[in-house]
Motif scaffolding. Sequence first.
Motif, PDB file in Angstrom:
ATOM      1  N   ASP A 153     -35.819  38.896 -21.693  1.00  0.00           N
ATOM      2  CA  ASP A 153     -35.078  39.618 -20.668  1.00  0.00           C
ATOM      3  C   ASP A 153     -33.574  39.563 -20.969  1.00  0.00           C
ATOM      4  N   GLY A 154     -32.952  40.715 -21.103  1.00  0.00           N
ATOM      5  CA  GLY A 154     -31.512  40.806 -21.313  1.00  0.00           C
ATOM      6  C   GLY A 154     -31.072  40.786 -22.760  1.00  0.00           C
ATOM      7  N   LEU A 155     -31.992  40.553 -23.695  1.00  0.00           N
ATOM      8  CA  LEU A 155     -31.595  40.409 -25.094  1.00  0.00           C
ATOM      9  C   LEU A 155     -30.970  41.686 -25.645  1.00  0.00           C
ATOM     10  N   GLY A 156     -31.503  42.837 -25.254  1.00  0.00           N
ATOM     11  CA  GLY A 156     -30.968  44.095 -25.750  1.00  0.00           C
ATOM     12  C   GLY A 156     -29.561  44.373 -25.277  1.00  0.00           C
ATOM     13  N   GLU A 157     -29.192  43.818 -24.135  1.00  0.00           N
ATOM     14  CA  GLU A 157     -27.867  44.083 -23.577  1.00  0.00           C
ATOM     15  C   GLU A 157     -26.784  43.145 -24.118  1.00  0.00           C
ATOM     16  N   VAL A 158     -27.151  41.882 -24.394  1.00  0.00           N
ATOM     17  CA  VAL A 158     -26.113  40.925 -24.790  1.00  0.00           C
ATOM     18  C   VAL A 158     -25.758  41.031 -26.265  1.00  0.00           C
ATOM     19  N   GLY A 159     -26.693  41.565 -27.088  1.00  0.00           N
ATOM     20  CA  GLY A 159     -26.471  41.572 -28.521  1.00  0.00           C
ATOM     21  C   GLY A 159     -26.748  40.192 -29.100  1.00  0.00           C
ATOM     22  N   HIS A 160     -27.217  40.150 -30.325  1.00  0.00           N
ATOM     23  CA  HIS A 160     -27.522  38.863 -30.935  1.00  0.00           C
ATOM     24  C   HIS A 160     -27.416  38.977 -32.448  1.00  0.00           C
ATOM     25  N   LEU A 161     -27.315  37.840 -33.077  1.00  0.00           N
ATOM     26  CA  LEU A 161     -27.270  37.761 -34.529  1.00  0.00           C
ATOM     27  C   LEU A 161     -28.670  37.544 -35.083  1.00  0.00           C
ATOM     28  N   THR A 162     -28.891  37.969 -36.324  1.00  0.00           N
ATOM     29  CA  THR A 162     -30.061  37.592 -37.090  1.00  0.00           C
ATOM     30  C   THR A 162     -29.585  36.729 -38.251  1.00  0.00           C
ATOM     31  N   SER A 163     -30.526  36.212 -39.035  1.00  0.00           N
ATOM     32  CA  SER A 163     -30.127  35.402 -40.185  1.00  0.00           C
ATOM     33  C   SER A 163     -29.282  36.213 -41.163  1.00  0.00           C
ATOM     34  N   ALA A 164     -29.471  37.540 -41.168  1.00  0.00           N
ATOM     35  CA  ALA A 164     -28.686  38.396 -42.065  1.00  0.00           C
ATOM     36  C   ALA A 164     -27.295  38.665 -41.500  1.00  0.00           C
ATOM     37  N   THR A 165     -27.217  39.089 -40.251  1.00  0.00           N
ATOM     38  CA  THR A 165     -25.916  39.448 -39.687  1.00  0.00           C
ATOM     39  C   THR A 165     -25.037  38.232 -39.437  1.00  0.00           C
ATOM     40  N   ALA A 166     -25.639  37.062 -39.258  1.00  0.00           N
ATOM     41  CA  ALA A 166     -24.836  35.846 -39.066  1.00  0.00           C
ATOM     42  C   ALA A 166     -23.976  35.567 -40.285  1.00  0.00           C
ATOM     43  N   MET A 167     -24.466  35.953 -41.446  1.00  0.00           N
ATOM     44  CA  MET A 167     -23.710  35.704 -42.683  1.00  0.00           C
ATOM     45  C   MET A 167     -22.679  36.777 -42.965  1.00  0.00           C
ATOM     46  N   GLU A 168     -22.492  37.696 -42.020  1.00  0.00           N
ATOM     47  CA  GLU A 168     -21.474  38.737 -42.149  1.00  0.00           C
ATOM     48  C   GLU A 168     -20.397  38.602 -41.078  1.00  0.00           C
ATOM     49  N   LEU A 169     -20.420  37.520 -40.312  1.00  0.00           N
ATOM     50  CA  LEU A 169     -19.395  37.314 -39.293  1.00  0.00           C
ATOM     51  C   LEU A 169     -18.008  37.250 -39.926  1.00  0.00           C
ATOM     52  N   ASP A 170     -17.000  37.726 -39.190  1.00  0.00           N
ATOM     53  CA  ASP A 170     -15.621  37.661 -39.685  1.00  0.00           C
ATOM     54  C   ASP A 170     -14.972  36.311 -39.394  1.00  0.00           C
ATOM     55  N   THR A 171     -15.343  35.726 -38.255  1.00  0.00           N
ATOM     56  CA  THR A 171     -14.764  34.450 -37.852  1.00  0.00           C
ATOM     57  C   THR A 171     -15.873  33.527 -37.381  1.00  0.00           C
ATOM     58  N   LEU A 172     -15.606  32.242 -37.440  1.00  0.00           N
ATOM     59  CA  LEU A 172     -16.570  31.267 -36.948  1.00  0.00           C
ATOM     60  C   LEU A 172     -16.500  31.182 -35.430  1.00  0.00           C
ATOM     61  N   PRO A 173     -17.636  31.273 -34.756  1.00  0.00           N
ATOM     62  CA  PRO A 173     -17.619  31.080 -33.309  1.00  0.00           C
ATOM     63  C   PRO A 173     -17.417  29.600 -32.979  1.00  0.00           C
ATOM     64  N   GLU A 174     -16.987  29.337 -31.786  1.00  0.00           N
ATOM     65  CA  GLU A 174     -16.835  27.942 -31.365  1.00  0.00           C
ATOM     66  C   GLU A 174     -18.195  27.276 -31.193  1.00  0.00           C
ATOM     67  N   SER A 175     -19.178  28.062 -30.730  1.00  0.00           N
ATOM     68  CA  SER A 175     -20.504  27.506 -30.477  1.00  0.00           C
ATOM     69  C   SER A 175     -21.562  28.557 -30.774  1.00  0.00           C
TER      70      SER A 175
END
Length: 471
Positions: A153-175
């Motif tokens: 519930d709500g996953l489509g609205e909040v957006g999320h990373l996958t193992s692929a897109t996590a390795m394309e982040l521009d900055t490190l998140p705090e958590s």
Amino acid sequence: MGFDLAIIGSGGAAFAAAIAARREGRSVVMIERGTVGGTCVNTGCVPSKALLAAAEARHVALSADRFPGVRACADEVAFAELIAGKAELVAGMRQDKYAGLAAEYGWDIVTGQARFVDGPALEVGLADDETRRIEAGHYLVATGAVPWTPPVDGLGEVGHLTSATAMELDTLPESMLVVGGNYVGLEQAQLFSRLGVRVDVVEMEDRLAPAEEPEISEALARVFADEGIGVHPGTVLVRVHREGGQVIAELRNPGGRTRRLRAGELLMATGRRPFTEGLGLDAVGARTGERGEVVVDEHLRTGNPRIWAAGDVTGHPQFVYVAGAHGAVVVDNAFHHAGRTLDYHHLPRVTFTSPQAAAAGLTDAEAQAMGHDCECRVLPLEHVPRAQVNRDTRGLVKLVAERHTGRLLGAHVLADGAGEVIATAVYALQHRMTVHEMGELWCPYLTMAEALKLAAQTFTRDVAKLSCCAA
């Protein structure tokens, strides 16, 4: 026919088949809808292990004080530079090991979306809205798998990373909240934690790494906890929403209690599903299963005798070395009626955490379910000289043996370099060695592989009472 072999996809299985066919002088064409190289080089093994190695380097610096007299430090990570370096490595390997090889062996890679039509033949949608019909004597579906997420519930609205897109982040998140405690989730969780991100891991089963032996799961959980990673087994993600730029995750434990966790990013590492969307397989007599996998027989042939499938898309074990073996098997079976099959009984697997978790053969539970009368031994790494001199005894070796014969049935390792150690166990399993024979073999001193010999010796003696270099 236009070609001897037409291949949909350009990953490990596709290239193994194309190379095998071209070595025989057969004509090959490959169709790729996205980036050449498939999962391994682009979004899987190569980039993830490159980043894991970088995170390990930082961790080694920060933990150097385990050696008396050694001091080291590590500044904050220049994450953009790290990602750029990873991208450069990936691009180089993609050119050298994929696109460049296709040119060297002499087959064309067509960019477009392929689907089967009557014939069978392939209709390929090209970038200019035109289509191209491709006919071949045999066809290979090697389209791999893609990240899969359960309905939340709500996953489509909040957006999320996958193992692929996590390795394309521009900055490190705090958590970060990682959902999924199997190999992908564990690797990504430790990767980002060691780069300075506060990480929590949620796993719906009652332990991390649920496919591994319980002793390895428990030891991994301790490693993660010691490194400050929150571990939440037996927990389900119920719903998510965003609040003040953060993801708020509602979690439920086995007792039905709910709690909330707040994180800057949500990484869904809940598995991968075979990708067959839009291929039109049903139109040519090739079926798909419940998870979307291409249904094949033991020879990797579909319901259509001219259509084959290989790699992750078959639903077989999702390892690049399995995909590579599949590609070669398909060429032999398609063009030489070889009737080749693959035996997965001793297939090794490695989770590239630190320490690594690796296994081959049967778990204790699997062996018992198959009717074996088992005897097991667990050797903590505190009894392994290599681990002692490394000042890191986190981990263990567990051997599963047949009680009345001593034949090795399974080996399970949590240790630095476990991936290399398990290769030795594969040979022992293949040659039906007993733990007595393993305990008497030569093994170089002060190697982690010696842990296998010592574990084998525990079936007949107390290794705690041996000299450090005694056989």
